[in-house]
Scaffold this motif. Structure first.
Motif, PDB file in Angstrom:
ATOM      1  N   LEU A 102     -26.383 -17.994  -4.098  1.00 34.91           N
ATOM      2  CA  LEU A 102     -24.989 -18.435  -4.167  1.00 34.91           C
ATOM      3  C   LEU A 102     -24.615 -19.296  -2.962  1.00 34.91           C
ATOM      4  N   VAL A 103     -25.068 -18.909  -1.790  1.00 34.27           N
ATOM      5  CA  VAL A 103     -24.809 -19.733  -0.605  1.00 34.27           C
ATOM      6  C   VAL A 103     -25.463 -21.099  -0.765  1.00 34.27           C
ATOM      7  N   ALA A 104     -26.667 -21.127  -1.345  1.00 33.04           N
ATOM      8  CA  ALA A 104     -27.380 -22.392  -1.530  1.00 33.04           C
ATOM      9  C   ALA A 104     -26.675 -23.298  -2.538  1.00 33.04           C
ATOM     10  N   ARG A 105     -26.262 -22.730  -3.681  1.00 29.42           N
ATOM     11  CA  ARG A 105     -25.662 -23.536  -4.748  1.00 29.42           C
ATOM     12  C   ARG A 105     -24.177 -23.815  -4.520  1.00 29.42           C
ATOM     13  N   CYS A 106     -23.439 -22.804  -4.093  1.00 33.03           N
ATOM     14  CA  CYS A 106     -21.972 -22.905  -4.034  1.00 33.03           C
ATOM     15  C   CYS A 106     -21.441 -23.116  -2.618  1.00 33.03           C
ATOM     16  N   ARG A 107     -22.309 -22.920  -1.627  1.00 34.37           N
ATOM     17  CA  ARG A 107     -21.929 -22.965  -0.219  1.00 34.37           C
ATOM     18  C   ARG A 107     -20.913 -21.876   0.137  1.00 34.37           C
ATOM     19  N   ARG A 108     -20.829 -20.880  -0.707  1.00 38.46           N
ATOM     20  CA  ARG A 108     -19.998 -19.722  -0.420  1.00 38.46           C
ATOM     21  C   ARG A 108     -20.461 -18.575  -1.310  1.00 38.46           C
ATOM     22  N   ALA A 109     -20.171 -17.369  -0.883  1.00 40.13           N
ATOM     23  CA  ALA A 109     -20.533 -16.190  -1.670  1.00 40.13           C
ATOM     24  C   ALA A 109     -19.662 -15.021  -1.250  1.00 40.13           C
ATOM     25  N   VAL A 110     -19.277 -14.219  -2.226  1.00 40.90           N
ATOM     26  CA  VAL A 110     -18.614 -12.938  -1.970  1.00 40.90           C
ATOM     27  C   VAL A 110     -19.348 -11.913  -2.832  1.00 40.90           C
ATOM     28  N   ALA A 149     -20.320 -21.852   4.037  1.00 36.86           N
ATOM     29  CA  ALA A 149     -21.091 -22.867   4.751  1.00 36.86           C
ATOM     30  C   ALA A 149     -20.671 -24.252   4.275  1.00 36.86           C
ATOM     31  N   ASP A 150     -20.316 -25.145   5.214  1.00 40.19           N
ATOM     32  CA  ASP A 150     -20.067 -26.542   4.843  1.00 40.19           C
ATOM     33  C   ASP A 150     -21.383 -27.217   4.494  1.00 40.19           C
ATOM     34  N   VAL A 151     -22.380 -26.991   5.333  1.00 41.30           N
ATOM     35  CA  VAL A 151     -23.734 -27.483   5.080  1.00 41.30           C
ATOM     36  C   VAL A 151     -24.723 -26.408   5.505  1.00 41.30           C
ATOM     37  N   LEU A 152     -25.911 -26.447   4.916  1.00 43.53           N
ATOM     38  CA  LEU A 152     -27.016 -25.593   5.348  1.00 43.53           C
ATOM     39  C   LEU A 152     -28.091 -26.478   5.941  1.00 43.53           C
ATOM     40  N   GLU A 153     -28.523 -26.137   7.133  1.00 42.45           N
ATOM     41  CA  GLU A 153     -29.542 -26.923   7.822  1.00 42.45           C
ATOM     42  C   GLU A 153     -30.709 -26.026   8.199  1.00 42.45           C
ATOM     43  N   GLY A 154     -31.915 -26.562   8.054  1.00 41.15           N
ATOM     44  CA  GLY A 154     -33.113 -25.798   8.361  1.00 41.15           C
ATOM     45  C   GLY A 154     -33.111 -25.252   9.774  1.00 41.15           C
ATOM     46  N   ALA A 155     -33.777 -24.128   9.952  1.00 40.27           N
ATOM     47  CA  ALA A 155     -33.825 -23.473  11.260  1.00 40.27           C
ATOM     48  C   ALA A 155     -35.093 -22.651  11.356  1.00 40.27           C
ATOM     49  N   THR A 156     -35.408 -22.228  12.563  1.00 39.73           N
ATOM     50  CA  THR A 156     -36.503 -21.285  12.772  1.00 39.73           C
ATOM     51  C   THR A 156     -35.900 -19.894  12.888  1.00 39.73           C
ATOM     52  N   ILE A 157     -36.341 -19.001  12.030  1.00 39.58           N
ATOM     53  CA  ILE A 157     -35.760 -17.664  11.922  1.00 39.58           C
ATOM     54  C   ILE A 157     -36.875 -16.643  12.080  1.00 39.58           C
ATOM     55  N   ARG A 158     -36.740 -15.776  13.074  1.00 40.90           N
ATOM     56  CA  ARG A 158     -37.723 -14.703  13.259  1.00 40.90           C
ATOM     57  C   ARG A 158     -37.063 -13.374  12.902  1.00 40.90           C
ATOM     58  N   LEU A 159     -37.628 -12.696  11.933  1.00 38.76           N
ATOM     59  CA  LEU A 159     -37.099 -11.405  11.509  1.00 38.76           C
ATOM     60  C   LEU A 159     -37.561 -10.301  12.450  1.00 38.76           C
ATOM     61  N   ASP A 160     -36.659  -9.381  12.780  1.00 39.97           N
ATOM     62  CA  ASP A 160     -37.035  -8.247  13.626  1.00 39.97           C
ATOM     63  C   ASP A 160     -38.029  -7.334  12.932  1.00 39.97           C
ATOM     64  N   PHE A 161     -37.959  -7.307  11.602  1.00 45.62           N
ATOM     65  CA  PHE A 161     -38.822  -6.464  10.769  1.00 45.62           C
ATOM     66  C   PHE A 161     -39.108  -7.265   9.507  1.00 45.62           C
ATOM     67  N   PRO A 162     -40.300  -7.162   8.938  1.00 49.23           N
ATOM     68  CA  PRO A 162     -40.605  -7.949   7.736  1.00 49.23           C
ATOM     69  C   PRO A 162     -39.882  -7.423   6.501  1.00 49.23           C
ATOM     70  N   SER A 163     -38.575  -7.546   6.514  1.00 46.80           N
ATOM     71  CA  SER A 163     -37.733  -7.054   5.429  1.00 46.80           C
ATOM     72  C   SER A 163     -37.930  -7.899   4.174  1.00 46.80           C
ATOM     73  N   VAL A 164     -38.203  -7.232   3.054  1.00 50.80           N
ATOM     74  CA  VAL A 164     -38.378  -7.942   1.791  1.00 50.80           C
ATOM     75  C   VAL A 164     -37.069  -8.610   1.380  1.00 50.80           C
ATOM     76  N   GLY A 165     -35.974  -7.849   1.390  1.00 43.85           N
ATOM     77  CA  GLY A 165     -34.697  -8.396   0.950  1.00 43.85           C
ATOM     78  C   GLY A 165     -34.224  -9.551   1.803  1.00 43.85           C
ATOM     79  N   ALA A 166     -34.343  -9.416   3.124  1.00 48.79           N
ATOM     80  CA  ALA A 166     -33.913 -10.505   4.008  1.00 48.79           C
ATOM     81  C   ALA A 166     -34.776 -11.737   3.802  1.00 48.79           C
ATOM     82  N   THR A 167     -36.076 -11.539   3.674  1.00 45.13           N
ATOM     83  CA  THR A 167     -36.972 -12.676   3.418  1.00 45.13           C
ATOM     84  C   THR A 167     -36.549 -13.405   2.156  1.00 45.13           C
ATOM     85  N   GLU A 168     -36.258 -12.659   1.095  1.00 48.02           N
ATOM     86  CA  GLU A 168     -35.892 -13.271  -0.189  1.00 48.02           C
ATOM     87  C   GLU A 168     -34.589 -14.044  -0.103  1.00 48.02           C
TER      88      GLU A 168
END
Length: 425
Positions: A102-110, A149-168
């Protein structure tokens, strides 16, 4: 009153069972359909309660969803709704996976904070922090995750734990972001690879699927496709462990055995004869299982979803086993129910010590989540008399045709309606 299972022990499981699509994959693939306008078709969907629940979530977002046997057709509009605040979201954890698309397509989500299994705290901190690094503003408001989000821009993201849900969620947001995103310490589960494969089919540019580093080059648009869900390794392993517990002989098909290498190694250590083929495996347990230690870890480690089944196996094994839970702190609630069945077990922090006994004793027990429910049924198969397993709606969320399959394999299990149910202690 909820339905319950009556499980009578003493029968050896024998035969063959075909496994359907993975619960831990299909729901995320359905959510990914939000990323492309048009009709996405997902095949090999399992017949479980969570699939129509996810269909309801998507319908609430403006999609048309048709479920026909093992096929789901999801037609996503040009402008999906972004507010997922309704009853179905609160019924199962995987509903939160609509957040990234939803964030990717609509730039907003609830998205209402999800419900699901009672297996401990599973906060959304990593989901939110990853989306923030991509440029979204997120917070919890009135019981919902709110992202803009007005725009989404690529970033480097390091997860504290290899969370499946967060990764997805981060992955599905990043595929339509501007520029390159790197997810470090990403989850490596086969279900993540399945999602990556589907997204690539849709036109995404993703490298590193199955490794701890995912690199995503954002694209402007994705297209709808047809994708087949991978086989459910957790369901497959459940039937393999059931064979080992009942000194049975069961062949499981419809799953890649490489996704269960460590699990099958543990069954071999318990004394089972394990054979592989390209479409599954066979477990033959000639004698009482030997005690084996288990320690849950993210893939390729031993799955936390199988921890209750491992405890069930240990409870009737020859010797003493130590089970270490490293993922979810509340999964040892299952041990309390196993003690009702006579298991010699104690817990200390995130460790459980199980001294195997030759046979469990029947009793009324209550399932607290999908895998705990399955574990209690398997324990009932090796108990004297008839065990009543309550709150079996949990099992229906993760196991298609559970009673029918067990019956076909020789188990004695009956589903009954609960007109008068004893109070849970």
């Amino acid at each position: 009153m909820s339905e319950r299972f009556l499980v009578t022990g003493g029968n050896r499981l024998e035969g063959e069972v075909a496994v359907g699509g993975a619960k831990n994959s299909v729901l995320k693939l359905m959510a990914a359909a939000l990323l492309a306008e048009g009709t996405t078709t997902i095949t090999n969907c399992p017949d479980i309660l969570d699939v129509p629940l996810m269909a309801d979530v998507l319908r609430g977002l403006g999609c048309e969803v048709e479920l026909d046997g093992s096929i789901a057709q999801i037609t996503t509009p040009a402008e999906p709704k972004y507010h997922a605040d309704f009853g179905a979201v609160r019924q199962f954890r995987a509903s939160v996976c609509v957040l990234g698309p939803l964030v990717a397509r609509c730039r907003r989500a609830v998205v209402a904070l999800p419900g699901g299994d009672a297996i401990g705290s599973r906060p959304l901190d990593m989901h939110q922090s990853g989306l923030r690094l991509l440029g979204a503003h997120t917070e919890i408001e009135h019981g919902c995750v709110v992202a803009r989000a007005d725009v989404l821009e690529g970033a480097t993201i390091r997860l504290d734990f290899p969370s499946v849900g967060a990764t997805e969620n981060i992955l599905m947001a990043a595929v339509l972001a501007d520029g390159e995103t790197v997810i470090d310490n990403a989850a490596r589960e086969p279900e993540i690879v399945d999602l990556c494969n589907m997204l690539v089919q849709m036109g995404a540019q993703i490298r590193g699927a199955g490794t701890s580093t995912l690199t995503i080059e954002g694209v402007k648009k994705l297209v709808p496709i047809t994708h087949r869900v991978i086989g459910d390794r957790i369901v497959a392993a459940t039937w393999g462990i059931a064979a080992a517990m009942t000194t049975g002989d069961v062949r499981v098909t419809g799953v890649n055995p490489k996704h269960l290498s460590l699990v099958l190694d543990k069954l071999r250590a318990a004394g089972a004869r394990v054979t592989y083929d390209p479409n599954g495996f066979r477990i033959v347990q000639p004698d009482r299982p030997r005690a084996v230690n288990f320690s849950t870890l993210p893939f390729p480690g031993f799955p936390t979803d199988l921890q209750p089944l491992a405890i069930g196996l240990a409870s009737i094994a020859d010797g003493t086993s130590m089970i270490t839970e490293n993922v979810f702190e509340a999964r040892f609630r299952f041990v309390e129910e196993m003690i009702r069945l006579g298991a010699d077990a104690r817990t200390d922090g995130h460790h459980a010590v199980i001294r195997g006994i030759p046979q469990l004793s029947s009793a009324p027990v209550w399932s607290s989540d999908i895998r705990a429910g399955a574990g209690l049924v398997l324990a009932g198969l090796v108990a004297d008399g008839t065990t009543e397993v309550h709150d079996v709606f949990h099992i229906d969320r993760g196991y298609p045709r559970f009673v029918e399959i067990l019956t076909d394999l020789g188990g004695d299990i009956v589903r009954v309606g609960a007109t008068s149910e004893p109070a849970q202690p």
